[in-house]
Scaffold this motif. Structure first.
Motif, PDB file in Angstrom:
ATOM      1  N   ARG A   2     118.404  61.174-101.524  1.00 34.26           N
ATOM      2  CA  ARG A   2     117.393  61.382-100.516  1.00 34.26           C
ATOM      3  C   ARG A   2     116.291  61.420-101.134  1.00 34.26           C
ATOM      4  NH1 ARG A   2     115.724  65.069 -95.200  1.00 34.26           N
ATOM      5  NH2 ARG A   2     113.771  64.532 -95.607  1.00 34.26           N
ATOM      6  N   VAL A  53     110.665  57.298 -92.219  1.00 32.48           N
ATOM      7  CA  VAL A  53     111.302  58.814 -90.997  1.00 32.48           C
ATOM      8  C   VAL A  53     111.894  57.816 -89.778  1.00 32.48           C
ATOM      9  CG1 VAL A  53     110.882  60.959 -90.336  1.00 32.48           C
ATOM     10  CG2 VAL A  53     109.647  60.120 -92.069  1.00 32.48           C
ATOM     11  N   TRP A  58     115.675  61.054 -90.238  1.00 32.95           N
ATOM     12  CA  TRP A  58     114.676  62.814 -91.247  1.00 32.95           C
ATOM     13  C   TRP A  58     114.475  63.247 -90.077  1.00 32.95           C
ATOM     14  CZ3 TRP A  58     112.518  59.956 -96.216  1.00 32.95           C
ATOM     15  CH2 TRP A  58     113.318  59.519 -97.259  1.00 32.95           C
ATOM     16  N   ARG A 124     110.448  67.431 -98.373  1.00 28.86           N
ATOM     17  CA  ARG A 124     111.539  68.022 -97.714  1.00 28.86           C
ATOM     18  C   ARG A 124     112.725  67.078 -98.796  1.00 28.86           C
ATOM     19  NH1 ARG A 124     110.537  72.170 -94.721  1.00 28.86           N
ATOM     20  NH2 ARG A 124     108.894  71.194 -93.202  1.00 28.86           N
ATOM     21  N   ALA A 125     113.085  66.019 -99.321  1.00 29.73           N
ATOM     22  CA  ALA A 125     113.649  65.586 -99.459  1.00 29.73           C
ATOM     23  C   ALA A 125     113.721  65.651-101.624  1.00 29.73           C
ATOM     24  CB  ALA A 125     113.033  64.084-100.616  1.00 29.73           C
TER      25      ALA A 125
END
Length: 247
Positions: A2, A53, A58, A124-125
């Motif tokens: 990711r 996204v 995600w 977030r990754a």
């Protein structure tokens, strides 16, 4: 896997955002650049990330209501800034209605685009492989560093570098809003409102800013101005546990 995808997406987002800036042109202020029409490159960059996204599923970006709603009380202190900005805008005087309209549209696009890029996609990754605090600091440093490219628009890389420092500090504050409200929406809206009021004040007082010598100490104003929000953001983050990677 990711993280490389997220980094590639943010790089493409940067290229879309600065489309046309790299070509020869007369330097212009950032406010002037978003007050004469819709900044389609910013809109397009945000739309690109939204597609990424949604396509990759995600679901942790934060497109949800604050949880709980009472978490919005963290906005009480920064709301003082907003009240002062509104008062300043009233004192300076509003620019033409068309300018206000384009500033509103474009700063909303900036707030959405930058928040989804950094506090959404990148953070977030990173948090899938890093602990919370390293992910926060890397995200804020990258967010600040990207603002150096504003020098290509204004022709003033020294000022752009100072702006990058201020953006790093703001990015840490925005990160605190995301983590304390468990939603990216409040940071998007606050980011947009912050930019809108500042650029409206800048557009309203543009005539008084022309000409004159620039004193070196004026370069310290943006980071000092942001410092209370930065400190407040760190204070908010004290209650956020330094958890391990999210996945």
């Amino acid at each position: 896997m990711r993280i490389p995808i997220a980094v590639a997406a943010v790089v493409i987002w940067i290229l879309i955002t600065v489309w046309g800036v790299w070509t020869p042109h007369d330097p212009t202020s950032l406010t002037a650049g978003i007050s004469g029409g819709i900044a389609w490159q910013i809109v397009g960059a945000g739309a690109f990330l939204l597609v990424v996204v949604l396509a990759l599923g995600w679901r942790d970006i934060g497109f949800n209501a604050p949880r709980p709603w009472s978490s919005l009380r963290v906005l009480a202190f920064p709301a003082i800034y907003i009240a002062l900005f509104v008062a300043a805008a009233a004192l300076v005087g509003l620019p033409a209605p068309s300018v206000v309209f384009f500033l509103a549209i474009n700063t909303l696009a900036v707030g959405f685009s930058e928040e989804i890029a950094f506090r959404g996609v990148l953070f977030r990754a990173l948090h899938t492989r890093l602990r919370l605090w390293p992910a926060i600091w890397i995200t804020s440093i990258v967010f600040g560093s990207v603002h150096v490219v504003n020098g290509f628009t204004t022709g003033d890389f020294l000022n752009a570098s100072i702006q990058a420092l201020a953006a790093f500090m703001s990015g840490t504050f925005f990160m605190a809003l995301v983590l304390r409200t468990r939603s990216i929406v409040p940071s998007m809206l606050f980011h947009a409102l912050w930019d809108f009021l500042l650029t409206t004040i800048g557009a309203g007082g543009a005539s008084s800013a022309a000409g004159g010598d620039r004193h070196w100490w004026l370069l310290l104003v943006p980071p000092l101005f942001i410092l209370p929000n930065f400190i407040y953001g760190l204070w908010l983050l004290r209650k956020v546990k330094d958890t391990g990677p999210a996945q």
